[in-house]
Design an enzyme around this catalytic site. Structure first.
Site, short mmCIF file in Angstrom:
data_model
loop_
_atom_site.label_atom_id
_atom_site.label_comp_id
_atom_site.label_asym_id
_atom_site.label_seq_id
_atom_site.Cartn_x
_atom_site.Cartn_y
_atom_site.Cartn_z
CE LYS A 214 -1.83 2.34 3.12
NZ LYS A 214 -2.49 2.68 4.30
CG ASP B 58 -7.43 3.39 1.70
OD1 ASP B 58 -8.41 2.87 0.85
OD2 ASP B 58 -7.38 4.49 2.02
#
Ligand code: SF4
Length: 210
Positions: free
Chosen positions: A120, A138
């Site tokens: 991420k 996310d």
């Protein structure tokens, strides 16, 4: 769901959130990296408040590499998970100094070699700091993609792969921002505001439940 339908959804979201963008405030690639690590399970607003003070004290990999963990913890306490985050920031800073000559690496593979930097964070860096095309998954992107039917994933990595397969590669970064904004301002985790949503026609969750 095919690519044409996904494009329609993105176009609708773009009309709703024309300014969707990264809300973290930073002055260098390294500052962004620190902010992204701090932003896990924390709002961008809170991170910006914390980094406004923190970056006055330190804002280079060498400074963070040399900083005692307990000192950093005091600055970032209000971001939550402050021990792990302090550990990650210091470890990543040391890696940048020791392995990359003090410069934040600009490829996904090298970014994920940094301690405490996962997919991420690396994807946000590629999209935001290096202006590439990347989808960082996310909590908002994961939830919203699954609800709409853009993905049917059990893990963030699976979600990222499915989105990469479906979406127009030239819109990866834009999609990431639009899905985050939609999750933040409409498709809330507990109670999605479907009555205000511009994509009810396309949304799998809406079709199944309303
Ligand atoms: S219709 Fe509801 S569940 Fe579907 S994307 Fe919109 S807000 Fe989310």
């Amino acid at each position: 769901m095919d690519r044409a339908q996904s494009e329609e959804i993105l176009d609708e979201l773009k009309k709703t959130y024309p300014t969707a963008n990264c809300e973290l405030e930073y002055g260098s690639e390294f500052e962004l990296l620190v902010s992204v690590i701090l932003s896990a399970q924390c709002t961008d607003k809170r991170v910006n408040k914390v980094t406004e003070e923190l970056f006055k004290v330190a804002n280079t990999p060498q400074q963070f590499a040399d900083m005692p963990q307990e000192v950093l913890e005091k600055y970032i306490f209000s971001c939550g998970f402050y021990r792990n985050k302090a550990k990650s920031i210091i470890a990543a800073s040391r890696d940048i100094v020791n392995k990359f000559g003090g410069k934040v690496p600009d490829t996904f593979e090298k970014l994920t070699e940094l301690s405490g930097v996962g997919r991420k964070t690396a994807n946000v860096m590629i999209a935001e700091a290096f202006k590439g095309q990347a989808i960082a998954v996310d909590t908002h992107v994961f939830r919203v993609s699954n609800r709409i039917g853009l993905a049917h994933a059990d893990t963030p990595e699976q979600c990222e792969m499915q989105l990469r397969e479906l979406l127009n590669p030239s819109r990866y970064t834009e999609s990431h921002h639009l899905l985050i904004f939609h999750g933040r301002y409409c498709c809330h985790s507990m109670k999605p505001a479907c009555n205000e949503c511009p994509i009810t026609r396309e949304c799998e969750f809406y079709k199944k439940t309303v």
